[in-house]
Motif scaffolding. Structure first.
Motif, PDB file in Angstrom:
ATOM      1  N   ALA A 149      -9.318 -33.346  10.387  1.00  0.00           N
ATOM      2  CA  ALA A 149      -9.302 -31.920   9.995  1.00  0.00           C
ATOM      3  C   ALA A 149      -9.871 -31.803   8.499  1.00  0.00           C
ATOM      4  CB  ALA A 149      -7.658 -31.494   9.835  1.00  0.00           C
ATOM      5  N   VAL A 150      -9.369 -32.786   7.780  1.00  0.00           N
ATOM      6  CA  VAL A 150     -10.218 -33.230   6.545  1.00  0.00           C
ATOM      7  C   VAL A 150     -11.557 -33.053   6.383  1.00  0.00           C
ATOM      8  CG1 VAL A 150     -10.308 -34.515   4.437  1.00  0.00           C
ATOM      9  CG2 VAL A 150      -8.124 -34.243   5.364  1.00  0.00           C
ATOM     10  N   LYS A 151     -12.271 -33.928   7.281  1.00  0.00           N
ATOM     11  CA  LYS A 151     -13.586 -34.042   7.570  1.00  0.00           C
ATOM     12  C   LYS A 151     -14.144 -32.724   7.997  1.00  0.00           C
ATOM     13  CE  LYS A 151     -13.352 -39.051   8.423  1.00  0.00           C
ATOM     14  NZ  LYS A 151     -13.652 -39.963   9.519  1.00  0.00           N
ATOM     15  N   ALA A 152     -13.385 -31.929   9.051  1.00  0.00           N
ATOM     16  CA  ALA A 152     -13.834 -30.709   9.412  1.00  0.00           C
ATOM     17  C   ALA A 152     -14.078 -29.851   8.350  1.00  0.00           C
ATOM     18  CB  ALA A 152     -12.864 -30.371  10.572  1.00  0.00           C
ATOM     19  N   ALA A 153     -13.139 -29.593   7.551  1.00  0.00           N
ATOM     20  CA  ALA A 153     -13.074 -28.612   6.331  1.00  0.00           C
ATOM     21  C   ALA A 153     -14.308 -28.942   5.390  1.00  0.00           C
ATOM     22  CB  ALA A 153     -11.756 -28.551   5.681  1.00  0.00           C
ATOM     23  N   GLU A 154     -14.402 -30.348   5.112  1.00  0.00           N
ATOM     24  CA  GLU A 154     -15.530 -30.725   4.110  1.00  0.00           C
ATOM     25  C   GLU A 154     -16.815 -30.263   4.912  1.00  0.00           C
ATOM     26  OE1 GLU A 154     -17.869 -34.673   2.447  1.00  0.00           O
ATOM     27  OE2 GLU A 154     -15.858 -34.989   3.510  1.00  0.00           O
ATOM     28  N   ILE A 155     -16.994 -30.606   6.290  1.00  0.00           N
ATOM     29  CA  ILE A 155     -18.512 -30.024   6.986  1.00  0.00           C
ATOM     30  C   ILE A 155     -18.511 -28.537   6.874  1.00  0.00           C
ATOM     31  CG2 ILE A 155     -19.434 -29.757   9.084  1.00  0.00           C
ATOM     32  CD1 ILE A 155     -18.057 -32.425   9.765  1.00  0.00           C
ATOM     33  N   SER A 156     -17.478 -27.893   7.093  1.00  0.00           N
ATOM     34  CA  SER A 156     -17.462 -26.382   6.911  1.00  0.00           C
ATOM     35  C   SER A 156     -17.732 -25.785   5.485  1.00  0.00           C
ATOM     36  CB  SER A 156     -16.134 -25.704   7.318  1.00  0.00           C
ATOM     37  OG  SER A 156     -16.131 -24.112   7.385  1.00  0.00           O
ATOM     38  N   ARG A 169     -19.372 -27.511   3.307  1.00  0.00           N
ATOM     39  CA  ARG A 169     -20.678 -28.026   2.663  1.00  0.00           C
ATOM     40  C   ARG A 169     -21.966 -27.460   3.542  1.00  0.00           C
ATOM     41  NH1 ARG A 169     -20.971 -34.264   2.065  1.00  0.00           N
ATOM     42  NH2 ARG A 169     -23.089 -33.882   1.864  1.00  0.00           N
ATOM     43  N   THR A 170     -21.720 -26.809   4.816  1.00  0.00           N
ATOM     44  CA  THR A 170     -22.654 -26.708   5.649  1.00  0.00           C
ATOM     45  C   THR A 170     -22.555 -25.145   5.902  1.00  0.00           C
ATOM     46  OG1 THR A 170     -21.783 -27.151   7.841  1.00  0.00           O
ATOM     47  CG2 THR A 170     -23.009 -28.961   6.502  1.00  0.00           C
ATOM     48  N   GLY A 171     -21.150 -24.550   5.936  1.00  0.00           N
ATOM     49  CA  GLY A 171     -21.343 -23.220   6.375  1.00  0.00           C
ATOM     50  C   GLY A 171     -20.843 -23.094   8.050  1.00  0.00           C
ATOM     51  N   SER A 172     -20.930 -24.227   8.582  1.00  0.00           N
ATOM     52  CA  SER A 172     -20.607 -24.372   9.931  1.00  0.00           C
ATOM     53  C   SER A 172     -19.431 -25.232  10.460  1.00  0.00           C
ATOM     54  CB  SER A 172     -21.774 -24.839  10.825  1.00  0.00           C
ATOM     55  OG  SER A 172     -21.793 -24.679  12.069  1.00  0.00           O
ATOM     56  N   SER A 173     -18.480 -24.712  11.014  1.00  0.00           N
ATOM     57  CA  SER A 173     -17.320 -25.655  11.440  1.00  0.00           C
ATOM     58  C   SER A 173     -17.663 -26.383  12.744  1.00  0.00           C
ATOM     59  CB  SER A 173     -16.024 -24.775  11.837  1.00  0.00           C
ATOM     60  OG  SER A 173     -15.724 -24.137  10.553  1.00  0.00           O
ATOM     61  N   PRO A 174     -17.360 -27.675  12.735  1.00  0.00           N
ATOM     62  CA  PRO A 174     -17.456 -28.265  14.226  1.00  0.00           C
ATOM     63  C   PRO A 174     -16.863 -27.308  15.538  1.00  0.00           C
ATOM     64  CG  PRO A 174     -16.489 -29.707  12.565  1.00  0.00           C
ATOM     65  CD  PRO A 174     -16.311 -28.535  12.000  1.00  0.00           C
ATOM     66  N   ALA A 181      -7.720 -26.100  17.268  1.00  0.00           N
ATOM     67  CA  ALA A 181      -7.463 -25.025  16.289  1.00  0.00           C
ATOM     68  C   ALA A 181      -6.767 -25.704  15.166  1.00  0.00           C
ATOM     69  CB  ALA A 181      -6.695 -24.027  16.910  1.00  0.00           C
ATOM     70  N   LYS A 182      -5.713 -26.488  15.178  1.00  0.00           N
ATOM     71  CA  LYS A 182      -5.052 -27.118  13.963  1.00  0.00           C
ATOM     72  C   LYS A 182      -5.626 -27.969  13.435  1.00  0.00           C
ATOM     73  CE  LYS A 182      -0.424 -26.895  16.627  1.00  0.00           C
ATOM     74  NZ  LYS A 182       0.878 -27.677  17.157  1.00  0.00           N
ATOM     75  N   ALA A 183      -6.783 -28.587  14.004  1.00  0.00           N
ATOM     76  CA  ALA A 183      -7.931 -29.467  13.000  1.00  0.00           C
ATOM     77  C   ALA A 183      -8.792 -28.852  12.665  1.00  0.00           C
ATOM     78  CB  ALA A 183      -8.184 -30.560  14.034  1.00  0.00           C
ATOM     79  N   GLY A 184      -9.103 -27.506  12.717  1.00  0.00           N
ATOM     80  CA  GLY A 184     -10.007 -26.595  12.104  1.00  0.00           C
ATOM     81  C   GLY A 184     -11.555 -26.886  13.043  1.00  0.00           C
ATOM     82  N   GLN A 215     -14.189 -37.595  17.450  1.00  0.00           N
ATOM     83  CA  GLN A 215     -15.531 -37.719  17.798  1.00  0.00           C
ATOM     84  C   GLN A 215     -16.391 -36.549  17.807  1.00  0.00           C
ATOM     85  OE1 GLN A 215     -15.711 -41.742  20.102  1.00  0.00           O
ATOM     86  NE2 GLN A 215     -15.782 -40.037  21.597  1.00  0.00           N
ATOM     87  N   THR A 216     -15.684 -35.074  17.942  1.00  0.00           N
ATOM     88  CA  THR A 216     -16.365 -34.039  17.965  1.00  0.00           C
ATOM     89  C   THR A 216     -16.562 -33.754  16.418  1.00  0.00           C
ATOM     90  OG1 THR A 216     -15.044 -33.098  19.696  1.00  0.00           O
ATOM     91  CG2 THR A 216     -16.146 -31.481  18.212  1.00  0.00           C
ATOM     92  N   VAL A 217     -15.695 -34.021  15.561  1.00  0.00           N
ATOM     93  CA  VAL A 217     -16.415 -34.189  13.985  1.00  0.00           C
ATOM     94  C   VAL A 217     -17.294 -34.837  13.727  1.00  0.00           C
ATOM     95  CG1 VAL A 217     -15.363 -34.286  11.680  1.00  0.00           C
ATOM     96  CG2 VAL A 217     -13.618 -33.133  13.375  1.00  0.00           C
TER      97      VAL A 217
END
Length: 288
Positions: free
Chosen positions: A24-31, A33-38, A63-66, A274-276
């Motif tokens: 979830a932390v990595k997903a939030a960082e991706i979102s 920095r890129t404007g796109s969520s996994p 959903a819980k993991a962003g 692995q999705t993230v």
């Protein structure tokens, strides 16, 4: 007076929670920095109640993991060609980073052909031949989620596999076979057993690590567990019963996974992680 030792339980629920929190932390960082969520796309053919429940649970965890989820529900009459078309379209969709085909799909579907329509970089469930080959040759790729979860459990509980005899009971393409290859990569000596193995009990008695993944309730008897062995029960049968006779194995093993609460939560956690990871690679944020 004699005392009976009880195995330590390998808590997959707690470890899975930690893995999902990290994802979830990595997903939030991706979102950020890129404007796109996994995004994980789930594909379901038909309305099998168990499969519907599994997909719903996976989407809720996303959903819980962003992690965004896109669900494609196909009618039971869907042909293999139609399913392949759907998976091929998702494979080239830049808004989708991971693809999960819920299986079994039905007897009329060529599942292997369907799996192979998933692009390797989006095969976050680790079901393609490409993923299995990468795993076998220790190359970058995504592992089958249940075997991947098993290995994370073994690592978390400091199980040294080097030189140990690991017996894998089960030879499915997405559980038994990849589990054995992952154990081999950690320098274990691996024996595969299956429905036609002669004198299964004798082989299990020699195992330092037992991975039960055959889908037969209580097939592995407690008295056949080597004292001090590590027991991973990846079976899940009606009535919350695993492939190992848990009550008797509990008095002989050093470490054992409960059913439920052992391997199951780890499977979903690895899927999300692995999705993230897939999203990070596809969006130019590769972390490894």
């Amino acid at each position: 007076m004699s005392t009976t030792q009880t195995a330590q339980l390998m808590d997959g629920t707690h470890l899975a929670k930690r893995i999902v929190e990290e994802a979830a932390v990595k997903a939030a960082e991706i979102s950020h920095r890129t404007g796109s969520s996994p995004c994980l796309a789930t594909v379901l053919v038909g309305e099998d109640p168990a499969s519907v429940t599994y997909v719903r649970m996976k989407r809720a965890r996303c959903a819980k993991a962003g992690i965004r989820s896109r669900h494609i529900a196909l009618p039971a009459a869907t042909t293999t060609a139609e399913l392949i078309d759907t998976l091929s379209d998702l494979s080239v969709d830049p808004d989708v980073h991971g693809i999960l085909l819920q299986h079994p799909c039905g007897p009329h579907i060529d599942e292997r052909a369907a799996f192979e329509a998933i692009a390797p970089e989006k095969d976050v469930d680790g079901v393609t031949m490409h993923s299995f080959a990468a795993l076998s040759f220790a190359l970058p790729g995504f592992v089958s989620c249940t075997p991947g979860g098993i290995m994370r459990l073994l690592e978390a509980y400091d199980v040294d596999l080097a030189g140990k005899h690991a017996v894998v009971v089960g030879r499915s393409a997405i559980l038994g076979k990849p589990a054995g290859m992952l154990l081999l990569a950690k320098d274990a000596t691996v024996t595969y057993c299956h429905s036609r193995t002669t004198d299964l009990s004798a082989i299990v008695r020699e195992a330092d690590v037992v991975v039960a993944a055959v889908g037969r309730p209580r097939l592995i008897r407690g008295e056949d567990i080597k004292p001090g062995a590590v027991v991973i029960d990846a079976g899940y049968n009606p009535g919350n019963v695993g492939d190992v006779d848990y009550d008797t194995a509990l008095t002989r093993a050093r470490l054992i996974t409960p059913v439920p609460g052992g391997v199951g939560p780890m499977t979903i956690a690895v899927l999300l992680a692995q999705t993230v990871e897939a999203a990070a690679k596809q969006l130019g944020m590769q972390r490894r």
